[in-house]
Scaffold this motif. Structure first.
Motif, PDB file in Angstrom:
ATOM      1  N   VAL A 133       0.837  -1.208   0.000  1.00 22.08           N
ATOM      2  CA  VAL A 133       0.000   0.000   0.000  1.00 22.08           C
ATOM      3  C   VAL A 133       0.868   1.253   0.000  1.00 22.08           C
ATOM      4  CG1 VAL A 133      -1.712   1.296   1.334  1.00 22.08           C
ATOM      5  CG2 VAL A 133      -1.912  -1.182   1.130  1.00 22.08           C
ATOM      6  N   GLN A 134       1.944   1.234   0.768  1.00 20.89           N
ATOM      7  CA  GLN A 134       2.819   2.402   0.834  1.00 20.89           C
ATOM      8  C   GLN A 134       3.499   2.667  -0.507  1.00 20.89           C
ATOM      9  OE1 GLN A 134       5.450   2.883   4.364  1.00 20.89           O
ATOM     10  NE2 GLN A 134       7.118   2.906   2.887  1.00 20.89           N
ATOM     11  N   ILE A 135       3.992   1.620  -1.173  1.00 25.86           N
ATOM     12  CA  ILE A 135       4.641   1.784  -2.478  1.00 25.86           C
ATOM     13  C   ILE A 135       3.634   2.271  -3.517  1.00 25.86           C
ATOM     14  CG2 ILE A 135       5.922   0.599  -4.288  1.00 25.86           C
ATOM     15  CD1 ILE A 135       7.480   0.963  -1.706  1.00 25.86           C
ATOM     16  N   SER A 329      -1.653   7.513  23.500  1.00 25.40           N
ATOM     17  CA  SER A 329      -2.474   6.721  22.584  1.00 25.40           C
ATOM     18  C   SER A 329      -1.772   5.402  22.272  1.00 25.40           C
ATOM     19  CB  SER A 329      -2.707   7.514  21.288  1.00 25.40           C
ATOM     20  OG  SER A 329      -3.411   6.731  20.350  1.00 25.40           O
ATOM     21  N   LEU A 330      -2.497   4.277  22.424  1.00 25.39           N
ATOM     22  CA  LEU A 330      -1.949   2.943  22.187  1.00 25.39           C
ATOM     23  C   LEU A 330      -2.574   2.341  20.933  1.00 25.39           C
ATOM     24  CD1 LEU A 330      -2.015   1.462  25.807  1.00 25.39           C
ATOM     25  CD2 LEU A 330      -0.113   2.567  24.633  1.00 25.39           C
ATOM     26  N   LEU A 331      -1.743   1.655  20.133  1.00 25.38           N
ATOM     27  CA  LEU A 331      -2.184   0.987  18.914  1.00 25.38           C
ATOM     28  C   LEU A 331      -1.562  -0.402  18.868  1.00 25.38           C
ATOM     29  CD1 LEU A 331      -1.647   3.941  16.411  1.00 25.38           C
ATOM     30  CD2 LEU A 331      -3.838   3.198  17.328  1.00 25.38           C
ATOM     31  N   LYS A 332      -2.156  -1.284  18.067  1.00 24.33           N
ATOM     32  CA  LYS A 332      -1.613  -2.636  17.895  1.00 24.33           C
ATOM     33  C   LYS A 332      -1.680  -3.018  16.422  1.00 24.33           C
ATOM     34  CE  LYS A 332      -6.043  -4.944  18.774  1.00 24.33           C
ATOM     35  NZ  LYS A 332      -6.742  -6.033  19.484  1.00 24.33           N
ATOM     36  N   ILE A 346      -2.029   1.778  10.546  1.00 23.52           N
ATOM     37  CA  ILE A 346      -0.838   2.388   9.940  1.00 23.52           C
ATOM     38  C   ILE A 346      -1.060   3.873   9.706  1.00 23.52           C
ATOM     39  CG2 ILE A 346       0.531   2.439   7.810  1.00 23.52           C
ATOM     40  CD1 ILE A 346       0.295  -0.552   7.695  1.00 23.52           C
ATOM     41  N   THR A 347      -2.240   4.231   9.207  1.00 21.14           N
ATOM     42  CA  THR A 347      -2.535   5.647   8.946  1.00 21.14           C
ATOM     43  C   THR A 347      -2.550   6.448  10.242  1.00 21.14           C
ATOM     44  OG1 THR A 347      -3.866   4.977   7.037  1.00 21.14           O
ATOM     45  CG2 THR A 347      -4.168   7.216   7.859  1.00 21.14           C
ATOM     46  N   LYS A 348      -3.169   5.906  11.283  1.00 21.10           N
ATOM     47  CA  LYS A 348      -3.225   6.616  12.567  1.00 21.10           C
ATOM     48  C   LYS A 348      -1.832   6.827  13.148  1.00 21.10           C
ATOM     49  CE  LYS A 348      -7.845   5.067  13.994  1.00 21.10           C
ATOM     50  NZ  LYS A 348      -8.597   4.263  14.992  1.00 21.10           N
ATOM     51  N   PHE A 349      -1.011   5.785  13.123  1.00 20.25           N
ATOM     52  CA  PHE A 349       0.323   5.900  13.708  1.00 20.25           C
ATOM     53  C   PHE A 349       1.206   6.844  12.899  1.00 20.25           C
ATOM     54  CE2 PHE A 349       4.658   4.172  14.542  1.00 20.25           C
ATOM     55  CZ  PHE A 349       4.702   4.488  15.888  1.00 20.25           C
ATOM     56  N   ALA A 350       1.050   6.825  11.575  1.00 18.18           N
ATOM     57  CA  ALA A 350       1.866   7.709  10.742  1.00 18.18           C
ATOM     58  C   ALA A 350       1.498   9.179  10.965  1.00 18.18           C
ATOM     59  CB  ALA A 350       1.710   7.340   9.272  1.00 18.18           C
ATOM     60  N   PHE A 369       7.452   5.199   8.723  1.00 18.07           N
ATOM     61  CA  PHE A 369       6.685   5.992   9.673  1.00 18.07           C
ATOM     62  C   PHE A 369       7.502   7.236  10.003  1.00 18.07           C
ATOM     63  CE2 PHE A 369       5.262   1.627  10.820  1.00 18.07           C
ATOM     64  CZ  PHE A 369       3.959   1.771  10.390  1.00 18.07           C
ATOM     65  N   PRO A 370       6.977   8.416   9.766  1.00 20.73           N
ATOM     66  CA  PRO A 370       7.765   9.628  10.005  1.00 20.73           C
ATOM     67  C   PRO A 370       7.978   9.896  11.493  1.00 20.73           C
ATOM     68  CG  PRO A 370       5.529  10.196   9.336  1.00 20.73           C
ATOM     69  CD  PRO A 370       5.652   8.714   9.196  1.00 20.73           C
ATOM     70  N   THR A 371       9.154  10.359  11.799  1.00 18.85           N
ATOM     71  CA  THR A 371       9.534  10.893  13.121  1.00 18.85           C
ATOM     72  C   THR A 371       9.258   9.928  14.263  1.00 18.85           C
ATOM     73  OG1 THR A 371       7.382  11.963  13.436  1.00 18.85           O
ATOM     74  CG2 THR A 371       9.091  13.243  12.321  1.00 18.85           C
ATOM     75  N   ILE A 372       9.725   8.679  14.142  1.00 20.67           N
ATOM     76  CA  ILE A 372       9.681   7.760  15.277  1.00 20.67           C
ATOM     77  C   ILE A 372      10.863   8.071  16.187  1.00 20.67           C
ATOM     78  CG2 ILE A 372       9.940   5.354  15.984  1.00 20.67           C
ATOM     79  CD1 ILE A 372       8.371   4.502  13.618  1.00 20.67           C
ATOM     80  N   ASP A 373      10.587   8.256  17.473  1.00 15.79           N
ATOM     81  CA  ASP A 373      11.640   8.624  18.421  1.00 15.79           C
ATOM     82  C   ASP A 373      12.344   7.403  19.001  1.00 15.79           C
ATOM     83  OD1 ASP A 373      11.057  11.453  18.265  1.00 15.79           O
ATOM     84  OD2 ASP A 373       9.241  11.018  19.404  1.00 15.79           O
ATOM     85  N   TRP A 374      11.586   6.356  19.337  1.00 17.38           N
ATOM     86  CA  TRP A 374      12.166   5.188  19.990  1.00 17.38           C
ATOM     87  C   TRP A 374      11.637   3.908  19.347  1.00 17.38           C
ATOM     88  CZ3 TRP A 374      15.892   4.668  23.721  1.00 17.38           C
ATOM     89  CH2 TRP A 374      16.306   5.825  24.388  1.00 17.38           C
ATOM     90  N   VAL A 375      12.536   2.945  19.153  1.00 18.24           N
ATOM     91  CA  VAL A 375      12.184   1.577  18.769  1.00 18.24           C
ATOM     92  C   VAL A 375      12.584   0.666  19.921  1.00 18.24           C
ATOM     93  CG1 VAL A 375      12.667  -0.347  17.231  1.00 18.24           C
ATOM     94  CG2 VAL A 375      12.352   1.935  16.289  1.00 18.24           C
ATOM     95  N   ILE A 376      11.595   0.040  20.571  1.00 16.82           N
ATOM     96  CA  ILE A 376      11.831  -0.825  21.718  1.00 16.82           C
ATOM     97  C   ILE A 376      11.651  -2.277  21.272  1.00 16.82           C
ATOM     98  CG2 ILE A 376      11.228  -1.316  24.107  1.00 16.82           C
ATOM     99  CD1 ILE A 376      12.182   1.535  23.614  1.00 16.82           C
ATOM    100  N   GLN A 377      12.683  -3.101  21.481  1.00 21.31           N
ATOM    101  CA  GLN A 377      12.611  -4.526  21.174  1.00 21.31           C
ATOM    102  C   GLN A 377      12.456  -5.289  22.492  1.00 21.31           C
ATOM    103  OE1 GLN A 377      15.275  -5.856  17.906  1.00 21.31           O
ATOM    104  NE2 GLN A 377      16.265  -3.858  18.130  1.00 21.31           N
ATOM    105  N   VAL A 378      11.213  -5.577  22.848  1.00 25.08           N
ATOM    106  CA  VAL A 378      10.949  -6.286  24.096  1.00 25.08           C
ATOM    107  C   VAL A 378      11.492  -7.705  24.021  1.00 25.08           C
ATOM    108  CG1 VAL A 378       9.139  -7.110  25.644  1.00 25.08           C
ATOM    109  CG2 VAL A 378       8.943  -4.857  24.586  1.00 25.08           C
TER     110      VAL A 378
END
Length: 760
Positions: A133-135, A329-332, A346-350, A369-378
């Protein structure tokens, strides 16, 4: 003077011819510039898209989409791709691989004058729906001023809707499964003019089990085409890449091996973006959710992407954190979500500025995804390549970003060694105990109140253990070192659920292997097939000839009877059932095997049909029983004993006694019926009189009102005598010469009319 219609047509034709000639001249100049391009000399001189030998339509679309300056991968890839050469490219995550294959694809279709009648000319294959979809959205932006058509085909959409329109598409973007399905089933999909095949995230497509689909796609496409492979990582398993029928491909980034596979290295990873700050922490398994909660609470003004190893963990963490309300705000997002839900997430998070997305590795590839500050790998990544893709969701296009990996003490040494071998060295971060807040009591309370949430927590527990069990690298993933009870308590569960893992390591590979190859591998020296234990493999014919009178002594009956043979068979077989503590015991029956029919004797078709008929199956012991007060079963219909019958007297006397008894009973019933009929008649008469009385009262009231309100123009006074109800003018209207009678509507009207006529 105004021109005639004929002159206007001639002028229009000349104008179109001049436009075509001008377009041909422009395309020829572009072809010459492409042929004269030398990557060694001209690569550093080009920095912007307008310096490339591309058409004005494409440049206009790029400018409107705010694409002006080229990235490093675009400088190296686009000019070579414009020449029509096959290439294999490896680049950093977020380096702009999308435009590196979209721009050459568009330009190739323009130079070849592609129209809607040429059928499918370009195909872009991607591993996930979200990336497709993004492409597609990027293609619609930069190719809006061109005349060719493009379509998006992914799973979760209406296949028939796509099938009816796919024949008019020049460019198709989609996932391997849906594209392969269309090539097999869509009759109008024409590929005789096919020109370009693009496979983005090539290694991921192969890892996700799309080998058969990609083989099918390549089998439908002509050999004379341009093929481009793009990925953030590039495996050197040349057998998988050479099977895509590349012709003298150019390698851009990564290693410089040829497609003949003369050299072999395991993995060549692209470097991590310089603007990415990498950290890791050493943490026990039972403290992961506490640390994650504390981290989110301290970064409420950030955009966070959290990776888990399974979808059940994503669901459980999302549902529990949502009820605890962290203040963000939480998303899954995971693979089994509906397609519309995935796109909405995807649209909401972007578009959001501050939010937290819990996701599986479905988000780890290609999505921007624009301007992600942190990527957490649990959960620990599967390998170094997965780590690169996960952290590559932030620090894209020169932006700053941060990543944090939570490693268990048993995973730390092995994972850091794998990362260091690929020149990736995250820094150790120490979390102070005062900054951690435990949410274990809240989780226990939620699971106690909500059984559904408790079940979800149990499934998350099991899915995590399964994800660890199936990992290949046992130096990192050690399932025996996991604290089972502590981990279950950290999820709010009262105890650790029972784990039943089927298949184990290599189950996926065994499932996809050819059965004939497996049979050849298991053949022993004597030419007989053998299983993993070395025993002879029993075929279906062996099992068929080993069967014994199944209609008489089946294995199920032997198990219930508890014979010695059944017991030995039960001991040899593995039983995974959780309910094996309950067994049904029956007494042994004395069976006379000599009386049983000989099943080896041939049976005629007529006898076989008769034995299997429904009528015969209903005969025999199919009797109904009833129970008396003492609980003793009796047949529904019992015949009296002959001696007991004779003791009561002769049959004639018993008959007369029965008839007289029944006659008295019938007479008594008749009397009761007659009394009932009389009572009903009386009640009916009473109701009728009551109705007549009410009608008379209502008619008297109406007459009184009429006498008070009516004014007579002739001055005559009304008759003081009240007419009876059946003398109402509604029924009889009398004149001097004519007697007018209305049609009676009810039985009472008919009776009153009859009496009136008799009086007249």
């Amino acid at each position: 003077m105004p021109k005639s219609k004929k002159q206007q047509k001639v002028h229009h034709k000349l104008k179109r011819a001049l436009a075509r000639d001008e377009e041909e001249e422009v395309l020829k100049k572009l072809e010459r510039r492409i042929d004269e391009y030398d990557p060694a000399k001209d690569e550093d001189s080009m920095t912007q898209f307008e310096e490339l030998p591309i058409t004005e339509q494409t440049l206009k679309g790029l400018k409107e989409a705010s694409f002006v300056k080229m990235t490093e991968i675009q400088k190296k890839t686009i000019p070579i791709a414009l020449k029509g050469e096959d290439l294999m490219s490896t680049a950093k995550t977020g380096s702009g691989k999308t435009l590196a294959f979209l721009v050459p694809t568009i330009e190739l279709l323009i130079r070849n004058k592609t129209s809607e009648y040429d059928g499918l000319t370009a195909l872009i294959v991607l591993p996930t729906r979200e990336l497709s979809v993004q492409i597609f959205e990027v293609l619609t932006k930069i190719g809006k001023y061109n005349n060719f058509s493009a379509g998006l085909v992914i799973g979760g959409k209406d296949f028939k809707f796509e099938k009816d329109r796919i024949s008019k598409m020049n460019i198709l973007i989609g996932t391997p499964g849906r594209i392969s399905q269309h090539l097999n089933e869509s009759v109008g999909l024409e590929v005789s003019n096919f020109q370009v095949l693009v496979l983005d995230e090539a290694d991921r497509c192969l890892d996700m089990g799309f080998k058969k689909q990609i083989d099918n796609i390549i089998g439908h496409l002509p050999a004379s085409r341009q093929t481009m492979l793009f990925s953030a990582t590039q495996t050197d398993n040349i057998k998988d890449l050479a099977r895509l029928s590349l012709t003298n491909p150019r390698r851009i980034g990564g290693n410089t091996l040829g497609v003949d596979g003369s050299d072999s290295q395991e993995v060549s990873l692209s470097s991590i973006p310089e603007t990415l700050s990498q950290f890791y922490i050493r943490i026990p398994l039972d403290e992961k959710l506490d640390v994650l909660w504390s981290f989110i609470k301290s970064h409420l003004k950030s955009k966070i992407l959290v990776f888990f190893s399974s979808s059940k963990q994503v669901q459980y963490t999302y549902e529990t954190f949502r009820q605890l309300q962290p203040g963000i705000s939480l998303l899954k997002l995971y693979g089994r979500n509906k397609q519309t839900t995935r796109l909405e997430t995807i649209t909401k998070f972007a578009r959001s500025q501050h939010s937290c997305l819990f996701a599986t590795d479905i988000v780890a590839r290609g999505l921007d995804f624009p301007t992600i500050d942190w990527v957490i790998q649990v959960d620990c990544p599967e390998d170094a390549a997965t780590y690169v893709h996960r952290v590559g969701r932030c620090a894209r296009f020169g932006r700053k970003g941060n990543s944090l990996a939570m490693l268990l003490p048993s995973e730390e040494e092995g994972m850091l060694a794998r990362l260091k071998a690929n020149k990736i060295e995250p820094k150790f971060m120490n979390i102070k105990s005062k900054n951690k807040k435990s949410i274990r009591p809240q989780l226990q309370s939620l699971c106690f109140k909500d059984p559904i949430l408790k079940n979800l927590g149990q499934r998350a527990f099991i899915s995590y253990y399964r994800s660890i069990f199936v990992q290949k690298d046992k130096d990192i993933f050690k399932i025996d070192a996991l604290p089972t009870e502590k981990f279950a308590a950290s999820l709010g569960l009262p105890g650790a659920p029972k784990i039943k893992i089927k298949g184990g390591q290599g189950a996926k590979e065994k499932k996809n292997m050819s059965r004939k190859l497996v049979a050849l591998e298991q053949t022993n020296d004597d030419g007989e097939e053998a299983n993993d234990k070395g025993d002879k493999v029993r075929t279906k014919y062996d099992r068929m000839f080993e069967r014994k009178n199944q209609t008489v002594l089946s294995d199920h009956y032997l198990n219930l009877a508890g014979t010695k043979k059944a017991q030995t068979q039960a001991e040899d077989e593995e039983d995974d059932s959780d309910d094996d503590f309950m067994k049904v015991k029956r007494k042994d029956h004395d069976l006379n095997l000599d009386e049983l029919p000989d099943l080896n004797k041939p049976v005629s078709k007529r006898a076989e049909k008769k034995a299997l008929s429904k009528k015969m199956s209903l005969t025999g012991n199919a009797t109904k029983l009833k129970f008396d007060d003492d609980g003793v079963a009796h047949p529904l219909y019992e015949l009296e004993d002959e001696d007991d019958f004779k003791a009561k007297g002769s049959a004639k006397d018993q008959k007369e006694s029965f008839v007289s008894k029944e006659t008295v009973a019938m007479n008594e019933a008749d009397i009761e019926d007659m009394l009932t009929v009389k009572e009903k008649k009386k009640e009916k008469k009473r109701r009728r009189k009551e109705m007549e009385r009410r009608m008379n009262e209502s008619s008297d009231d109406e007459d009184a009102n009429i006498e008070q309100d009516m004014e007579y123009s002739s001055g005559e006074e009304p008759d003081s005598k009240k007419p009876k109800w059946f003398q109402n003018d509604k029924h009889v209207k009398k004149n001097d010469d004519v007697l007018e009678i209305d049609e009676p509507e009810t039985l009472e009207d008919l009776e009153s009319l009859t009496q009136r006529l008799l009086q007249e």
